[in-house]
Design an enzyme around this catalytic site. Structure first.
Site, mmCIF file in Angstrom:
data_model
loop_
_atom_site.group_PDB
_atom_site.id
_atom_site.type_symbol
_atom_site.label_atom_id
_atom_site.label_comp_id
_atom_site.label_asym_id
_atom_site.label_seq_id
_atom_site.Cartn_x
_atom_site.Cartn_y
_atom_site.Cartn_z
ATOM 1 N N GLY A 14 -8.920 -1.076 2.349
ATOM 2 C CA GLY A 14 -8.617 -2.378 1.770
ATOM 3 C C GLY A 14 -8.068 -3.334 2.803
ATOM 4 O O GLY A 14 -7.054 -4.013 2.576
ATOM 5 N N ALA A 15 -8.739 -3.425 3.955
ATOM 6 C CA ALA A 15 -8.166 -4.137 5.103
ATOM 7 C C ALA A 15 -8.673 -5.559 5.279
ATOM 8 O O ALA A 15 -8.317 -6.209 6.262
ATOM 9 C CB ALA A 15 -8.433 -3.349 6.382
ATOM 10 N N SER A 16 -9.467 -6.057 4.361
ATOM 11 C CA SER A 16 -10.065 -7.376 4.590
ATOM 12 C C SER A 16 -9.184 -8.532 4.139
ATOM 13 O O SER A 16 -9.524 -9.696 4.367
ATOM 14 C CB SER A 16 -11.433 -7.469 3.899
ATOM 15 O OG SER A 16 -11.311 -7.238 2.504
ATOM 16 N N ASN A 92 -4.369 1.748 1.380
ATOM 17 C CA ASN A 92 -3.927 0.469 0.842
ATOM 18 C C ASN A 92 -4.869 -0.082 -0.226
ATOM 19 O O ASN A 92 -4.459 -0.911 -1.041
ATOM 20 C CB ASN A 92 -3.800 -0.538 1.991
ATOM 21 C CG ASN A 92 -3.591 -1.956 1.516
ATOM 22 O OD1 ASN A 92 -2.524 -2.307 1.026
ATOM 23 N ND2 ASN A 92 -4.623 -2.776 1.650
ATOM 24 N N SER A 149 3.745 0.344 -5.037
ATOM 25 C CA SER A 149 4.083 -0.969 -5.602
ATOM 26 C C SER A 149 5.445 -0.883 -6.269
ATOM 27 O O SER A 149 5.837 0.179 -6.781
ATOM 28 C CB SER A 149 3.031 -1.381 -6.640
ATOM 29 O OG SER A 149 3.486 -2.479 -7.401
ATOM 30 N N TYR A 162 -1.629 1.376 -14.131
ATOM 31 C CA TYR A 162 -1.473 1.076 -12.703
ATOM 32 C C TYR A 162 -0.145 1.633 -12.189
ATOM 33 O O TYR A 162 -0.079 2.258 -11.124
ATOM 34 C CB TYR A 162 -1.550 -0.437 -12.495
ATOM 35 C CG TYR A 162 -1.359 -0.880 -11.068
ATOM 36 C CD1 TYR A 162 -2.347 -0.679 -10.110
ATOM 37 C CD2 TYR A 162 -0.185 -1.509 -10.667
ATOM 38 C CE1 TYR A 162 -2.171 -1.088 -8.803
ATOM 39 C CE2 TYR A 162 -0.004 -1.923 -9.356
ATOM 40 C CZ TYR A 162 -0.996 -1.716 -8.439
ATOM 41 O OH TYR A 162 -0.822 -2.128 -7.133
ATOM 42 N N ALA A 164 1.565 4.110 -13.429
ATOM 43 C CA ALA A 164 1.491 5.577 -13.414
ATOM 44 C C ALA A 164 0.771 6.076 -12.164
ATOM 45 O O ALA A 164 1.196 7.048 -11.528
ATOM 46 C CB ALA A 164 0.782 6.075 -14.671
ATOM 47 N N ALA A 165 -0.323 5.413 -11.801
ATOM 48 C CA ALA A 165 -1.078 5.823 -10.620
ATOM 49 C C ALA A 165 -0.242 5.662 -9.358
ATOM 50 O O ALA A 165 -0.223 6.537 -8.488
ATOM 51 C CB ALA A 165 -2.369 5.018 -10.517
ATOM 52 N N LYS A 166 0.462 4.539 -9.257
ATOM 53 C CA LYS A 166 1.276 4.300 -8.069
ATOM 54 C C LYS A 166 2.477 5.244 -8.019
ATOM 55 O O LYS A 166 2.850 5.740 -6.953
ATOM 56 C CB LYS A 166 1.726 2.839 -8.027
ATOM 57 C CG LYS A 166 0.611 1.861 -7.705
ATOM 58 C CD LYS A 166 -0.010 2.174 -6.354
ATOM 59 C CE LYS A 166 -1.027 1.143 -5.912
ATOM 60 N NZ LYS A 166 -1.643 1.487 -4.604
#
Length: 253
Positions: A14-16, A92, A149, A162, A164-166
């Site tokens: 996710g570097a853009s 990321n 996050s 979201y 929960a995933a983080k």
């Protein structure tokens, strides 16, 4: 301080844009070779890779799609074949999903939607780590940064899946630290607070931003560069014994 990153190979997912873009620049500034991954912004990733030294084989843009396990595997394979391995991975990339309409609750979210959010934000991150670990163990050196996050800690309306995933990344890092530590691989979580990315500045009304500033000890929101510097340190040779940690970059919030 010499971070000992010169010549290391770094994969930033996710570097853009945003934090990922700032992180790629931070590693390149330390002499690392950087794989800039992207899902849809190929032009932006190519431009960044050019800025970071693609012509001298110091950077390259690589497709990477959290929703496609084959694309994840292909991205890691491309980097390992070209540069001989991945020394550092910064996970990321993220998929936040759509906002719930007013009046809807968790029980109104279709199973296929929340399962896709968990798959993309958790499973594929873990899969990426699985793919790079064998090489790190063989070289007896590796660094892994999982970008979480503040929502994992603070919560937010409509962000149950979201969050929960983080939050799961925190437990994953704590346990992986035990498994990978004896092989010289350190794994940590960086948890940004509200950060001044282009997306946040575009979506967050000015009054809300002002309110957040009053709740932050430093009276400013973190920049992507603040987060990137923290990631670069944790993933460097200057960090020799911090692992399984969660570092908040939130101005003390």
């Amino acid at each position: 301080m010499d971070l000992g990153l010169d010549g290391r190979t770094v994969l930033v997912t996710g570097a853009s844009s945003g934090i990922g873009l700032a992180t790629a620049r931070a590693f390149a500034a330390e002499g690392a070779r950087v794989a800039v991954t992207y899902r849809s912004d190929a032009a932006g990733a190519q431009q960044l890779a050019g800025e970071l030294g693609a012509a001298a084989d110091r950077a390259m843009a690589v497709p990477y799609d959290l929703g496609d396990p084959a694309a994840v595997e292909a991205a890691v394979d491309v980097v390992e074949r070209r540069w001989g391995g991945v020394d550092v991975v910064v996970a990321n990339a993220v998929r936040r999903g759509s906002r719930r309409a007013p009046g809807l609750h968790l029980e109104d979210v279709p199973a296929k939607e929340w399962s896709a959010l968990l798959r993309d934000n958790l499973e594929q991150t873990l899969h990426t780590v699985q793919l790079v670990l064998p090489g790190m163990r063989a070289r007896k050196w590796g660094r892994i940064a999982l970008v979480s996050s503040h929502i994992a800690r603070d919560g937010a309306p409509g962000q149950e899946i979201y969050g929960a995933a983080k939050a799961a990344l925190h437990g994953f890092a704590r346990s992986l630290a035990w498994d990978a530590g004896p092989d010289g691989v350190l794994v940590n979580v960086v948890s940004p607070g509200l950060t001044r990315t282009a997306g946040v500045l575009a979506d967050l009304p000015a009054p809300v931003r002002e309110r957040e500033l009053t709740r932050t000890p430093t009276r400013r929101l973190s920049s992507p560069e603040d987060v990137a510097r923290a990631i670069a340190f944790l993933c460097s040779a200057a960090n020799d014994n911090i692992t399984g940690a969660v570092l908040d970059v939130s101005g003390g919030r």
